[in-house]
Design a protein around this motif. Structure first.
Motif, PDB file in Angstrom:
ATOM      1  N   GLY A 103     -10.119   5.974  -3.702  1.00  0.00           N
ATOM      2  CA  GLY A 103      -8.978   6.829  -3.367  1.00  0.00           C
ATOM      3  C   GLY A 103      -7.920   6.072  -2.593  1.00  0.00           C
ATOM      4  O   GLY A 103      -7.423   5.051  -3.050  1.00  0.00           O
ATOM      5  N   THR A 104      -7.623   6.558  -1.389  1.00  0.00           N
ATOM      6  CA  THR A 104      -6.580   5.904  -0.597  1.00  0.00           C
ATOM      7  C   THR A 104      -7.150   4.851   0.347  1.00  0.00           C
ATOM      8  O   THR A 104      -6.412   4.262   1.128  1.00  0.00           O
ATOM      9  N   ARG A 105      -8.451   4.627   0.302  1.00  0.00           N
ATOM     10  CA  ARG A 105      -9.085   3.705   1.256  1.00  0.00           C
ATOM     11  C   ARG A 105      -9.202   2.296   0.706  1.00  0.00           C
ATOM     12  O   ARG A 105      -9.535   2.107  -0.464  1.00  0.00           O
ATOM     13  N   ARG A 142       0.816  -1.226   0.000  1.00  0.00           N
ATOM     14  CA  ARG A 142       0.000   0.000   0.000  1.00  0.00           C
ATOM     15  C   ARG A 142       0.849   1.275   0.000  1.00  0.00           C
ATOM     16  O   ARG A 142       0.506   2.276   0.621  1.00  0.00           O
ATOM     17  N   GLU A 143       1.973   1.215  -0.717  1.00  0.00           N
ATOM     18  CA  GLU A 143       2.880   2.370  -0.740  1.00  0.00           C
ATOM     19  C   GLU A 143       2.169   3.630  -1.248  1.00  0.00           C
ATOM     20  O   GLU A 143       2.412   4.728  -0.758  1.00  0.00           O
ATOM     21  N   LEU A 144       1.296   3.437  -2.236  1.00  0.00           N
ATOM     22  CA  LEU A 144       0.642   4.618  -2.826  1.00  0.00           C
ATOM     23  C   LEU A 144      -0.311   5.280  -1.831  1.00  0.00           C
ATOM     24  O   LEU A 144      -0.383   6.501  -1.742  1.00  0.00           O
ATOM     25  N   LYS A 145      -1.017   4.446  -1.064  1.00  0.00           N
ATOM     26  CA  LYS A 145      -1.926   5.001  -0.041  1.00  0.00           C
ATOM     27  C   LYS A 145      -1.146   5.866   0.948  1.00  0.00           C
ATOM     28  O   LYS A 145      -1.519   7.002   1.230  1.00  0.00           O
ATOM     29  N   PHE A 146      -0.066   5.298   1.463  1.00  0.00           N
ATOM     30  CA  PHE A 146       0.656   6.012   2.519  1.00  0.00           C
ATOM     31  C   PHE A 146       1.297   7.296   1.973  1.00  0.00           C
ATOM     32  O   PHE A 146       1.246   8.340   2.613  1.00  0.00           O
ATOM     33  N   ALA A 147       1.847   7.201   0.753  1.00  0.00           N
ATOM     34  CA  ALA A 147       2.467   8.394   0.172  1.00  0.00           C
ATOM     35  C   ALA A 147       1.405   9.469  -0.086  1.00  0.00           C
ATOM     36  O   ALA A 147       1.595  10.646   0.245  1.00  0.00           O
ATOM     37  N   THR A 148       0.269   9.052  -0.643  1.00  0.00           N
ATOM     38  CA  THR A 148      -0.771  10.031  -0.976  1.00  0.00           C
ATOM     39  C   THR A 148      -1.325  10.695   0.284  1.00  0.00           C
ATOM     40  O   THR A 148      -1.522  11.910   0.326  1.00  0.00           O
ATOM     41  N   GLU A 149      -1.565   9.880   1.316  1.00  0.00           N
ATOM     42  CA  GLU A 149      -2.095  10.468   2.556  1.00  0.00           C
ATOM     43  C   GLU A 149      -1.088  11.426   3.183  1.00  0.00           C
ATOM     44  O   GLU A 149      -1.466  12.444   3.766  1.00  0.00           O
ATOM     45  N   LYS A 150       0.203  11.104   3.030  1.00  0.00           N
ATOM     46  CA  LYS A 150       1.228  12.030   3.535  1.00  0.00           C
ATOM     47  C   LYS A 150       1.196  13.324   2.734  1.00  0.00           C
ATOM     48  O   LYS A 150       1.346  14.412   3.281  1.00  0.00           O
ATOM     49  N   TYR A 151       1.007  13.190   1.437  1.00  0.00           N
ATOM     50  CA  TYR A 151       0.924  14.396   0.601  1.00  0.00           C
ATOM     51  C   TYR A 151      -0.267  15.251   1.044  1.00  0.00           C
ATOM     52  O   TYR A 151      -0.152  16.474   1.158  1.00  0.00           O
ATOM     53  N   PHE A 152      -1.401  14.603   1.311  1.00  0.00           N
ATOM     54  CA  PHE A 152      -2.578  15.351   1.771  1.00  0.00           C
ATOM     55  C   PHE A 152      -2.282  16.096   3.076  1.00  0.00           C
ATOM     56  O   PHE A 152      -2.782  17.171   3.319  1.00  0.00           O
ATOM     57  N   LYS A 153      -1.477  15.472   3.932  1.00  0.00           N
ATOM     58  CA  LYS A 153      -1.146  16.107   5.222  1.00  0.00           C
ATOM     59  C   LYS A 153       0.055  17.030   5.094  1.00  0.00           C
ATOM     60  O   LYS A 153       0.564  17.529   6.086  1.00  0.00           O
ATOM     61  N   GLN A 154       0.531  17.166   3.862  1.00  0.00           N
ATOM     62  CA  GLN A 154       1.675  18.032   3.562  1.00  0.00           C
ATOM     63  C   GLN A 154       2.944  17.619   4.276  1.00  0.00           C
ATOM     64  O   GLN A 154       3.758  18.449   4.654  1.00  0.00           O
ATOM     65  N   THR A 155       3.128  16.312   4.453  1.00  0.00           N
ATOM     66  CA  THR A 155       4.407  15.857   4.987  1.00  0.00           C
ATOM     67  C   THR A 155       5.224  15.176   3.891  1.00  0.00           C
ATOM     68  O   THR A 155       6.232  14.542   4.166  1.00  0.00           O
ATOM     69  N   ASP A 166       2.714 -10.996 -22.256  1.00  0.00           N
ATOM     70  CA  ASP A 166       3.217 -10.473 -23.534  1.00  0.00           C
ATOM     71  C   ASP A 166       2.792  -9.036 -23.796  1.00  0.00           C
ATOM     72  O   ASP A 166       3.579  -8.228 -24.262  1.00  0.00           O
ATOM     73  N   GLN A 167       1.501  -8.761 -23.544  1.00  0.00           N
ATOM     74  CA  GLN A 167       1.038  -7.383 -23.760  1.00  0.00           C
ATOM     75  C   GLN A 167       0.787  -6.753 -22.403  1.00  0.00           C
ATOM     76  O   GLN A 167      -0.110  -7.162 -21.674  1.00  0.00           O
ATOM     77  N   ILE A 168       1.587  -5.741 -22.094  1.00  0.00           N
ATOM     78  CA  ILE A 168       1.519  -5.125 -20.768  1.00  0.00           C
ATOM     79  C   ILE A 168       0.752  -3.796 -20.858  1.00  0.00           C
ATOM     80  O   ILE A 168       1.097  -2.951 -21.675  1.00  0.00           O
ATOM     81  N   PRO A 169      -0.288  -3.638 -20.038  1.00  0.00           N
ATOM     82  CA  PRO A 169      -1.044  -2.378 -20.117  1.00  0.00           C
ATOM     83  C   PRO A 169      -0.317  -1.224 -19.413  1.00  0.00           C
ATOM     84  O   PRO A 169       0.515  -1.459 -18.536  1.00  0.00           O
ATOM     85  N   SER A 170      -0.623  -0.019 -19.811  1.00  0.00           N
ATOM     86  CA  SER A 170      -0.204   1.164 -19.039  1.00  0.00           C
ATOM     87  C   SER A 170      -1.395   2.109 -18.935  1.00  0.00           C
ATOM     88  O   SER A 170      -2.408   1.912 -19.598  1.00  0.00           O
ATOM     89  N   ASN A 171      -1.239   3.121 -18.078  1.00  0.00           N
ATOM     90  CA  ASN A 171      -2.329   4.046 -17.744  1.00  0.00           C
ATOM     91  C   ASN A 171      -3.443   3.349 -16.949  1.00  0.00           C
ATOM     92  O   ASN A 171      -4.493   3.942 -16.723  1.00  0.00           O
ATOM     93  N   ASP A 172      -3.204   2.119 -16.533  1.00  0.00           N
ATOM     94  CA  ASP A 172      -4.101   1.514 -15.547  1.00  0.00           C
ATOM     95  C   ASP A 172      -3.743   2.062 -14.166  1.00  0.00           C
ATOM     96  O   ASP A 172      -4.543   2.002 -13.239  1.00  0.00           O
ATOM     97  N   PHE A 173      -2.565   2.627 -14.061  1.00  0.00           N
ATOM     98  CA  PHE A 173      -2.161   3.319 -12.833  1.00  0.00           C
ATOM     99  C   PHE A 173      -3.051   4.551 -12.636  1.00  0.00           C
ATOM    100  O   PHE A 173      -3.482   5.178 -13.595  1.00  0.00           O
ATOM    101  N   SER A 174      -3.302   4.899 -11.370  1.00  0.00           N
ATOM    102  CA  SER A 174      -4.015   6.147 -11.110  1.00  0.00           C
ATOM    103  C   SER A 174      -3.685   6.640  -9.712  1.00  0.00           C
ATOM    104  O   SER A 174      -3.524   5.833  -8.792  1.00  0.00           O
ATOM    105  N   PHE A 175      -3.608   7.950  -9.545  1.00  0.00           N
ATOM    106  CA  PHE A 175      -3.429   8.504  -8.203  1.00  0.00           C
ATOM    107  C   PHE A 175      -4.735   8.506  -7.423  1.00  0.00           C
ATOM    108  O   PHE A 175      -4.751   8.696  -6.224  1.00  0.00           O
ATOM    109  N   TYR A 176      -5.861   8.325  -8.102  1.00  0.00           N
ATOM    110  CA  TYR A 176      -7.128   8.280  -7.363  1.00  0.00           C
ATOM    111  C   TYR A 176      -8.148   7.391  -8.047  1.00  0.00           C
ATOM    112  O   TYR A 176      -8.665   6.467  -7.461  1.00  0.00           O
TER     113      TYR A 176
END
Ligand SMILES: Nc1nc2c(c(=O)[nH]1)N[C@@H](CNc1ccc(C(=O)N[C@@H](CCC(=O)N[C@@H](CCC(=O)N[C@@H](CCC(=O)O)C(=O)O)C(=O)O)C(=O)O)cc1)CN2
Ligand code: MET
Ligand SMILES: [Zn+2]
Length: 753
Positions: A507-509, A15-28, A55-65
């Motif tokens: 989102g981060t939940r 859950r690295e993205l959750k923790f990083a995003t929540e830190k960003y929200f808290k401005q840390t 063989d075929q790898i998708p991209s843009n399946d990533f999302s910040f939210y």
């Protein structure tokens, strides 16, 4: 042969993205640091897929939210006020996702809704007169190039125009046709830009094609793509669907100039027969044969037999939907080997695709043999007593006596509640401290006794606070629960749960859906200790708080060797035992939450009754059919779009129902009125999904609106959902305004008499 997936969980293995995003929200954490975390997670994912032989790898399946928010953002479909605000792109994006209050302005978040029949929520794009779709380059191309620089040529993914418009909300009397031309240009620019960047394939997701479609919708779709597809140049287009079959539009799809069709062979009941009716030789079938929603190992023999029956020349093996809906990997879990071998989370599904691919080419027959072993004998022993109990159920078990109106009078005398009784939905804030104490107990840093007395102290504080705030029906606060479903799973025999099986909810939940492994039985009381403790502290009634069988099932990973009906009825008997225990320990009001009942309503209307309501509604009735007439049964639904199934909701035969207010409040109240809804109702008087404190005046206004539609004697006053995600300060301020508002409106009503 080739393998691919539609998308992968993006929160990261830990859950690295959750923790990083929540830190960003808290401005840390800075924006640069957050973007770097995203980049690192994407790289890890692409490399993982490559190493797994996809063989075929998708991209843009990533999302910040959320991906639909990404799509709206890519096409610049944001409100003018946010577009022109003095904010970075990243902060504009998050302003749409979560709202923004600060120096750059005051913006409300876009609403969230359930993504088809899943527990994932998307952001609902708000379209209005000033929305002008245009392609802005941005994320989709950047991520394609980012992967390319690592030597991986990905297949970018994007949500298609039909699904985008089907899920968006039209404001200021706008309609789909107002946006069609701009969208056509925007998607054309996207295709050409990706083609120029060197992409070979583009995946366009159109899951909305699995709904019942009108002739107008089919026309719109065909017209749009007939104009778009000639612009694709050398780019190949995969039209990807999931969560069902495309029976209404299949004959059109195969005529359009798509290079690939992605079809769901797991949830799509008619997919195989549609393909058998004819599949063009020049198109590639992306066959969704590995279940993207559940965690059981694929049955190779069944899959191979199915694939061999498809008259298809060009075949790619894929998943039934994005792997977003399953946890990252089973590797770190400490199940015994005999158990673990039955599970395939996202990472393990990659291996399954690979093995199926090899097996189709007649390689490694030993893999088939190993797989067959998994299914050779029943995985679990069945519980004969439980089976017999279910077989012996009669109509009386599903029917509470006496009838609603008679009970109502008895309960009035018994409970003696004022007009417009006030209550809350169950949970109070799950503060850092609460989670920390639970984590400490799990790590054996504090004893079970210490944890218990900590929880009791929380209950005590909040009971006394509710009394002072003037609530009529109190709750204990659910401090002992990590989650309203996982907690019950952990207290029922037949369930397994993961340490780290997180699935993104919004989102981060996230949630860790528990796994139904075998027959489910309640071995001992689950909530009685907490509810009776709370009741011992006050003369006011304390509501017992349970999660209903349909919701427990829908938010668990269900068995595939037992029907959903049977599994739900097992759960119903377990919760029934808990209800009766609460009642015999002096709990007079019991709430049985069915938060997820609406969510799993089949996507096609023709399946509503036969495939779902016909057993889901009886399951709830079974839970409370044996209580005394004096005992008041409440239920709660947080997804209020049940306008179409109001008779089914009434047929739950609960005494009181509370539900989400938000934007659709008035609409649903009108439907309740016209359809003569009998159950007493607590339409949420404020939205708990935002930290904003509603004023007393706002709540008074809301109540007056409700009273225009529902007779006062049928109305309860409550927030629209539980308060576990909120802070303590805003919760208390909001609830004080709620009780004050109820008192004021009560006085008005009494003056009228
Ligand atoms: N299953 C389910 N689906 C649902 C809902 C729901 O309540 N349950 N509600 C609706 C909205 N969805 C939601 C989904 C998740 C959360 C939520 O708050 N999730 C929390 C996790 C809640 C949880 O399970 N908490 C555990 C574990 C928390 C945790 O990560 N602990 C840390 C340590 C914490 C610390 O030391 O501070 C760790 O283990 O590493 C606990 O409290 O015990 C999150 O993602 O942050 C809220 C709403 C619809 N679907
Ligand atoms: C998601 S519905 C939540 C109901 C539950 N009783 C709570 O208050 O948290
Ligand atoms: Zn709710």
């Amino acid at each position: 042969m080739t393998t691919t997936i539609i998308g992968f969980p993006r929160i990261g293995a830990q859950r690295e993205l959750k923790f990083a995003t929540e830190k960003y929200f808290k401005q840390t954490l800075t924006a640069e640091q957050l973007l770097a975390t995203g980049k690192q997670l994407r790289q890890q994912q692409w490399q993982l897929l490559k190493k797994a032989g996809i063989d075929q790898i998708p991209s843009n399946d990533f999302s910040f939210y959320d991906n639909l928010l990404d799509t709206a953002f890519l096409f610049h479909a944001l409100p003018k006020a946010i577009a022109t605000a003095d904010l970075s792109d990243l902060d504009k994006y998050f302003a749409l996702a979560r709202g923004y209050q600060g120096t750059a302005g005051d913006f409300k978040a876009w609403p969230m809704k359930k993504w088809f029949n899943t527990n994932y929520h998307y952001l609902v794009p708000q379209l209005s007169k000033d929305t002008k779709f245009r392609y802005t380059g941005g994320k989709i191309k950047a991520e394609f190039l980012e992967a390319l620089s690592l030597g991986i040529k990905t297949r970018p993914t994007i949500i298609g125009p039909f699904t985008l418009l089907r899920l968006a909300e039209f404001n200021e009397h706008t309609a789909a046709k107002d946006f069609t031309n701009d969208l056509l240009q925007a998607y054309t620019d996207l295709l050409q830009d990706l083609c120029a960047a060197g992409a070979e394939w583009l995946q366009i997701d159109e899951p909305a094609l699995v709904y019942d479609l009108t002739p107008q919708e089919i026309n719109w779709f065909a017209n749009f793509y007939r104009q778009l597809l000639p612009q694709k140049g050398t780019l190949k287009i995969l039209l990807q669907t999931y969560f069902g079959d495309v029976r209404d539009i299949y004959s059109e799809l195969i005529k359009l100039d798509f290079d690939g069709l992605g079809l769901d062979l797991i949830e799509g009941k008619q997919t195989a027969s549609l393909i058998q009716s004819g599949f063009p030789t020049d198109k590639t079938l992306f066959a969704g044969v590995v279940n993207g929603k559940n965690i059981w190992r694929n049955h190779y023999q069944k899959t191979l037999t199915l694939l061999k029956q498809l008259p298809v020349q060009k075949l790619v093996l894929s998943t039934s939907c994005s792997l977003l809906h399953v946890p990252y990997s089973v590797a770190g879990e400490d199940f015994p080997t005999a158990v673990k071998k039955h599970f395939a989370f996202a990472q393990e599904k990659l291996l399954e695709l690979n093995q199926l691919d090899q097996l189709l080419q007649q390689h490694h027959p030993e893999w088939l043999a190993v797989n067959q072993q998994l299914f050779a004998q029943p995985r679990v022993k069945e519980d004969p007593v439980l089976k017999e109990k279910i077989a012996q159920l009669t109509t009386a078990d599903f029917s509470r006596q006496p009838d609603f109106q008679t009970r109502r009078k008895i309960q009035q005398t018994e409970l003696n509640l004022p007009l417009l009784p006030t209550t809350t939905i169950g949970s109070f804030p799950q503060t850092k401290e609460v989670k920390k104490m639970r984590a400490a107990w799990h790590k054996h840093e504090i004893s079970a006794a210490d944890y218990e007395s900590f929880v009791k102290q929380q209950i005590k504080n909040w009971i006394s606070w509710q009394e002072k705030a003037g609530f009529d029906v109190l709750v204990h606060g659910e401090f002992e629960r990590n989650d309203m479903v996982e907690y019950f799973g952990q207290h029922l025999a037949g369930y397994l749960f993961t340490q780290n099986g997180w699935v993104q909810s919004y989102g981060t939940r996230g949630v860790k859906p528990p796994i139904i492994w075998g027959d489910v039985v309640r071995k001992k009381p689950i909530t009685v200790k907490w509810s009776t403790y709370a009741q011992s502290l006050t003369a006011k009634p304390v509501k017992g708080m349970l999660t209903g069988p349909v919701t427990i099932l829908n938010w668990s990973f269900p068995r595939e060797d037992l029907s959903l009906k049977e599994a739900t009825w097992q759960l119903a008997l377990a919760i029934q035992a808990e209800v009766l225990d609460l009642e015999s320990h002096g709990i007079k009001i019991i709430q049985i939450d069915e938060a997820a009942l609406r969510e799993k309503l089949p996507l096609r209307k023709s399946d509503w009754d036969s495939e779902y309501l016909a057993w889901a509604i009886p399951a709830f009735r079974l839970v409370h059919s044996k209580v005394k007439p004096q005992t008041q049964i409440h239920t709660h639904m947080c997804y209020s779009e049940f306008g179409d199934i109001i008779p089914a909701i009434d047929n739950l035969d609960a005494d009181v129902i509370s539900f989400e207010a938000s934007r659709s409040n008035l609409e649903i109240l009108e439907q309740l009125q016209t359809q003569h809804f009998k159950t007493l109702v607590g339409p949420g008087v404020y939205d708990i999904h935002s930290p904003r404190v509603p004023t007393k005046a706002e709540i008074v206004t809301e109540l007056r609106e409700i009273l225009k539609k529902v007779p006062a004697k049928n109305v309860w006053v409550n927030p629209d959902c539980g308060l576990k995600t909120r802070g303590v300060k805003e919760t208390k301020a909001s609830l004080l305004n709620l009780t004050a508002a109820a008192q004021e409106v009560r006085r008005e009503l009494q003056a009228d008499d």
